[in-house]
Design an enzyme around this catalytic site. Structure first.
Site, PDB file in Angstrom:
ATOM      1  N   ARG A  35       0.783  -1.560   0.047  1.00 18.60           N
ATOM      2  CA  ARG A  35      -0.088   0.156   0.143  1.00 18.60           C
ATOM      3  C   ARG A  35       0.955   1.087   0.183  1.00 18.60           C
ATOM      4  O   ARG A  35       1.868   0.936   0.387  1.00 18.60           O
ATOM      5  CB  ARG A  35      -0.935   0.289   1.083  1.00 18.60           C
ATOM      6  CG  ARG A  35      -0.505  -0.007   2.423  1.00 18.60           C
ATOM      7  CD  ARG A  35       0.122   1.457   4.020  1.00 18.60           C
ATOM      8  NE  ARG A  35       0.686   1.274   4.603  1.00 18.60           N
ATOM      9  CZ  ARG A  35       2.510   1.567   4.284  1.00 18.60           C
ATOM     10  NH1 ARG A  35       2.565   1.835   3.418  1.00 18.60           N
ATOM     11  NH2 ARG A  35       2.511   1.624   5.124  1.00 18.60           N
ATOM     12  N   GLU A  41       0.275   9.710   9.134  1.00 12.81           N
ATOM     13  CA  GLU A  41       1.013   9.160   9.327  1.00 12.81           C
ATOM     14  C   GLU A  41       1.414   9.486  10.250  1.00 12.81           C
ATOM     15  O   GLU A  41       1.109  10.074  11.081  1.00 12.81           O
ATOM     16  CB  GLU A  41       2.274   9.573   8.246  1.00 12.81           C
ATOM     17  CG  GLU A  41       3.782   8.354   8.341  1.00 12.81           C
ATOM     18  CD  GLU A  41       2.637   7.592   6.339  1.00 12.81           C
ATOM     19  OE1 GLU A  41       2.473   6.810   7.487  1.00 12.81           O
ATOM     20  OE2 GLU A  41       2.895   8.621   5.223  1.00 12.81           O
ATOM     21  N   HIS A  42       1.488   8.198  11.533  1.00  9.27           N
ATOM     22  CA  HIS A  42       2.605   7.416  12.562  1.00  9.27           C
ATOM     23  C   HIS A  42       0.706   8.310  13.175  1.00  9.27           C
ATOM     24  O   HIS A  42       1.021   8.795  14.305  1.00  9.27           O
ATOM     25  CB  HIS A  42       3.243   8.536  13.151  1.00  9.27           C
ATOM     26  CG  HIS A  42       5.237   8.016  12.611  1.00  9.27           C
ATOM     27  ND1 HIS A  42       4.767   7.239  13.012  1.00  9.27           N
ATOM     28  CD2 HIS A  42       5.039   8.020  10.790  1.00  9.27           C
ATOM     29  CE1 HIS A  42       6.541   6.707  12.406  1.00  9.27           C
ATOM     30  NE2 HIS A  42       5.877   7.254  11.678  1.00  9.27           N
ATOM     31  N   ASP A  44      -2.082   5.540  12.912  1.00  9.90           N
ATOM     32  CA  ASP A  44      -2.797   4.557  13.455  1.00  9.90           C
ATOM     33  C   ASP A  44      -3.020   3.642  14.509  1.00  9.90           C
ATOM     34  O   ASP A  44      -3.330   3.894  15.401  1.00  9.90           O
ATOM     35  CB  ASP A  44      -2.675   3.420  12.356  1.00  9.90           C
ATOM     36  CG  ASP A  44      -0.989   3.012  12.091  1.00  9.90           C
ATOM     37  OD1 ASP A  44      -0.293   3.703  12.406  1.00  9.90           O
ATOM     38  OD2 ASP A  44      -0.719   2.014  10.982  1.00  9.90           O
ATOM     39  N   GLY A 139       8.572   0.888   3.017  1.00 11.47           N
ATOM     40  CA  GLY A 139       7.481   1.645   3.318  1.00 11.47           C
ATOM     41  C   GLY A 139       6.632   1.300   2.966  1.00 11.47           C
ATOM     42  O   GLY A 139       5.066   2.547   2.389  1.00 11.47           O
ATOM     43  N   SER A 141       5.087  -1.486   2.423  1.00  8.17           N
ATOM     44  CA  SER A 141       4.463  -2.574   3.528  1.00  8.17           C
ATOM     45  C   SER A 141       4.920  -4.045   3.454  1.00  8.17           C
ATOM     46  O   SER A 141       3.579  -4.751   3.398  1.00  8.17           O
ATOM     47  CB  SER A 141       2.877  -2.080   3.287  1.00  8.17           C
ATOM     48  OG  SER A 141       1.818  -2.407   5.103  1.00  8.17           O
ATOM     49  N   ASP A 186      -1.922  -0.881   8.012  1.00  7.35           N
ATOM     50  CA  ASP A 186      -1.046  -2.010   6.223  1.00  7.35           C
ATOM     51  C   ASP A 186      -1.860  -2.608   6.279  1.00  7.35           C
ATOM     52  O   ASP A 186      -2.810  -3.774   5.080  1.00  7.35           O
ATOM     53  CB  ASP A 186       0.908  -1.829   6.628  1.00  7.35           C
ATOM     54  CG  ASP A 186       1.452  -1.039   7.306  1.00  7.35           C
ATOM     55  OD1 ASP A 186       0.258   0.286   6.545  1.00  7.35           O
ATOM     56  OD2 ASP A 186       2.413  -0.866   7.543  1.00  7.35           O
TER      57      ASP A 186
HETATM   58  P1  NG1 Z   1       5.579   0.970   6.974  1.00 10.79           P
HETATM   59  O1  NG1 Z   1       6.936   1.370   7.803  1.00 10.79           O
HETATM   60  O2  NG1 Z   1       5.387   1.769   5.569  1.00 10.79           O
HETATM   61  O3  NG1 Z   1       5.068  -0.644   7.040  1.00 10.79           O
HETATM   62  C1  NG1 Z   1       4.491   1.364   9.894  1.00 10.79           C
HETATM   63  C2  NG1 Z   1       3.481   1.068  10.270  1.00 10.79           C
HETATM   64  C3  NG1 Z   1       1.811   1.942   9.924  1.00 10.79           C
HETATM   65  C4  NG1 Z   1       2.329   2.869  10.122  1.00 10.79           C
HETATM   66  C5  NG1 Z   1       3.758   3.343   9.244  1.00 10.79           C
HETATM   67  C6  NG1 Z   1       2.963   5.437   9.793  1.00 10.79           C
HETATM   68  C7  NG1 Z   1       3.473  -1.882  10.974  1.00 10.79           C
HETATM   69  C8  NG1 Z   1       3.727  -3.109  10.112  1.00 10.79           C
HETATM   70  N1  NG1 Z   1       3.492  -0.643   9.603  1.00 10.79           N
HETATM   71  O4  NG1 Z   1       4.573   2.108   8.279  1.00 10.79           O
HETATM   72  O5  NG1 Z   1       1.150   0.738  11.009  1.00 10.79           O
HETATM   73  O6  NG1 Z   1       2.442   3.644  11.531  1.00 10.79           O
HETATM   74  O7  NG1 Z   1       5.057   3.127   9.614  1.00 10.79           O
HETATM   75  O8  NG1 Z   1       2.277   5.755   9.782  1.00 10.79           O
HETATM   76  O9  NG1 Z   1       4.016  -2.209  12.116  1.00 10.79           O
END
Ligand code: NG1
Length: 424
Positions: A35, A41-42, A44, A139, A141, A186
Site C-alpha cells: 500500500r 502518518e504515525h 494509526d 515503506g 508495507s 497496513d
Molecule cells: P511501514 O513502515 O510503511 O510498514 C509503519 C506501520 C504502520 C504505520 C506507519 C506510519 C507496521 C506494520 N506498519 O508502516 O502501521 O504506523 O509505519 O504511519 O508497523
C-alpha cells in the site's frame, strides 16, 4: 519478475515450487497487495485515522495444504532461503529481522484464535513458495502484505474463514510478534481495499470507508533507494515514538482532568480518553495551544504532529471526495513538514525527492510509511506528470546511477483490489 496471469503463478515459480516440494505442484494462490499511504502518518497506533490505497504490487504465495502441522516455505528470491516450523500456539521466533517471523506471526495468531475449535490436532500446515513484486523495506508495507497473504493461506488450508475486518485486526495484532509496536493501517488496507478506491481507516473498532480516486489524480511513488528497515535502529526509533505519544497524551489528559475548560469530562466511566476523543472534543487550535502550554521538547513535537495530522486526514478526505486536488496537495505538503520537523522521521533523501517533485510541478508531496528512508508519495495532475517524472529522474536518480526502466523505484500507483485467494 513476470506478472501472474489469470490467477496462476508464472511457470518458473510453479517449477520452483515443485523442485522445493517433492515434485508436487501448488493448489492455491494467495495474494496480498502493498500500500501507499496518501496521508495520516504515525496516526494509526494513536487511534487516529489514515488514508491509504492498495498498490498493484503485491506478495504472492503459491501453496498446498499438508496433512500434518508443518509449514515449509521457500522464497522466489534465493537470498531468503527455506524456512520450516510447526504451526502451534507458541512458535519460537527467529532472530529479529528474519523473514520467517512474518510467516510465524500469522500462524501463531491463527493457532491461538482457533484453539477452541480445532481440537488437539491443531491447524494443518502447508507447503509454500513466496514471491513479491514489491520492493522490500520501502515503506510500502511488504511486511504486512506477507502477513496477510500467509494468514489467508493458513485459513484456506484449514477451510476456515474470518470476516475481513476481524481478520485484518487479528493480523495487525499478530504482526507485533516481529517486535514492531505497529498500528493496523497496513493490514486493513491490504485485506480490505477496493479497486479504484482509497480508504479512510478508523481504529478501535476497525472500520474502512471507501473513497473513489478521481481518474485524473496521479499518485507517483518514488523510492529514495535507502532501505527503511523494520528491525534494528528504525524499529527502535518507531517504538520510541509510540512511547512518546503515549507519554504526551497522559500529561494532556492529566491537565484536562482538572481543567475548568473541560469540566472533568474525560469520557464515560471506564473509558480512557485517547487522541481520537481529544480531537472530537477540542478544536485543533485549542488543542495545539494546550500542548504548547503543558508539554516541552520532543513530547510537544510528537503531540503536535499527531493531532494536526489526524485533522489533516479528515480535511484530505473531504478534498478527495470533492475532487479538490489543490487542497489535497497542500495537506500533503503540510504533512511532510510536520513529519520532518515535529515527528523527525524524514531524511535528506526524502526531503530531496519531495523538493524535486514540487519543483517539477507536483501538486503535493510527502514521505509515506514510517519514514527513515523508503518512499515518497507525490500527487500530480496528468498534464504535469511527465515534468514531475523527468525532474525526479534527472535530479535524483541520474546522480545515483539509476537509469533505463525504473518501474521498481519510480511508478504511478494504481488503486488496487485487496487480498484474494484462488484455487489453481
Ligand atoms: P511501514 O513502515 O510503511 O510498514 C509503519 C506501520 C504502520 C504505520 C506507519 C506510519 C507496521 C506494520 N506498519 O508502516 O502501521 O504506523 O509505519 O504511519 O508497523
Amino acid at each position: 519478475m513476470e506478472p501472474a496471469k489469470s490467477g496462476r503463478g508464472p511457470p518458473d515459480l510453479l517449477e520452483a515450487f515443485r523442485v522445493a516440494h517433492e515434485g508436487k505442484g501448488p493448489t492455491h494462490l494467495s495474494r496480498a497487495p502493498g500500500r501507499v499511504n496518501l496521508i495520516g502518518e504515525h496516526t494509526d497506533y494513536n487511534g487516529l485515522p489514515v488514508l491509504p490505497m492498495a498498490l498493484q504490487q503485491e506478495i504472492r504465495i503459491l501453496f498446498s495444504p499438508r496433512g500434518d502441522r508443518e509449514i515449509r516455505v521457500v522464497n522466489g528470491e534465493r537470498e531468503f532461503g527455506l524456512r520450516e516450523f510447526s504451526i502451534s500456539e507458541n512458535i519460537p521466533p527467529d532472530p529479529s529481522g528474519d523473514w520467517a517471523n512474518y510467516l510465524k506471526a500469522p500462524c501463531q495468531a491463527l493457532a491461538r484464535e482457533f484453539v477452541a475449535t480445532q481440537g488437539p490436532s491443531g491447524l494443518r500446515g502447508l507447503n509454500a513458495l513466496v514471491s513479491s513484486t514489491l520492493p522490500v523495506a520501502s515503506g510500502l508495507s511488504s511486511s504486512s502484505a506477507l502477513v496477510i497473504a500467509m494468514g489467508q493461506a493458513v485459513l484456506k488450508a484449514n477451510d476456515l474463514t474470518l470476516p475481513t475486518l476481524e481478520f485484518a485486526d487479528a493480523m495487525a495484532r499478530a504482526e507485533r510478534y516481529t517486535g514492531t509496536q505497529g498500528g493496523g493501517m497496513d493490514q486493513a488496507i491490504s485485506a480490505g481495499a477496493r479497486e479504484g478506491h482509497a480508504a479512510r481507516i478508523e481504529f478501535d473498532p476497525l472500520r474502512i470507508f471507501e473513497i473513489p480516486v478521481p481518474s485524473d489524480w496521479c499518485f507517483v511513488v518514488a523510492h529514495t533507494l535507502v532501505r527503511a528497515e523494520k528491525s534494528g535502529r528504525a524499529q527502535e526509533a518507531y517504538n520510541q515514538r509510540t512511547r512518546e505519544c503515549r507519554e504526551a497524551l497522559e500529561i494532556v489528559r492529566g491537565v484536562l482532568a482538572d481543567s475548568e475548560l473541560f469540566k472533568g469530562d474525560t469520557g464515560s466511566p471506564g473509558e480512557v480518553m485517547g487522541y481520537s476523543r481529544l480531537l472530537e472534543s477540542i478544536c485543533i487550535q485549542e488543542l495545539v495551544e494546550l500542548g504548547e502550554a503543558h508539554l516541552k521538547g520532543v513530547l510537544l513535537k510528537r503531540f503536535r504532529h499527531v493531532v494536526t495530522e489526524g485533522t489533516r486526514v479528515y480535511d484530505a478526505e473531504q478534498a478527495l471526495r470533492r475532487g479538490d486536488r489543490l487542497t489535497f496537495g497542500l495537506l500533503m505538503n503540510a504533512s511532510h513538514e510536520s513529519l520532518r520537523n515535529d515527528y523527525e522521521v524524514s531524511s535528506p533523501e526524502l526531503d530531496a525527492l519531495v523538493a524535486l517533485a514540487l519543483e517539477g510541478g507536483a501538486t503535493g508531496a510527502r514521505l509515506t510509511g514510517a519514514g527513515f528512508g523508503g518512499c515518497a508519495v507525490i500527487l500530480s495532475a496528468p498534464e504535469r506528470l511527465k515534468g514531475v517524472l523527468t525532474a525526479l529522474r534527472e535530479g535524483y536518480y541520474r546522480n545515483r546511477n539509476v537509469s533505463g526502466p525504473m518501474e521498481e523505484v519510480l511508478f504511478v500507483a494504481q488503486a488496487s483490489e485487496g487480498a484474494t485467494v484462488t484455487k489453481l
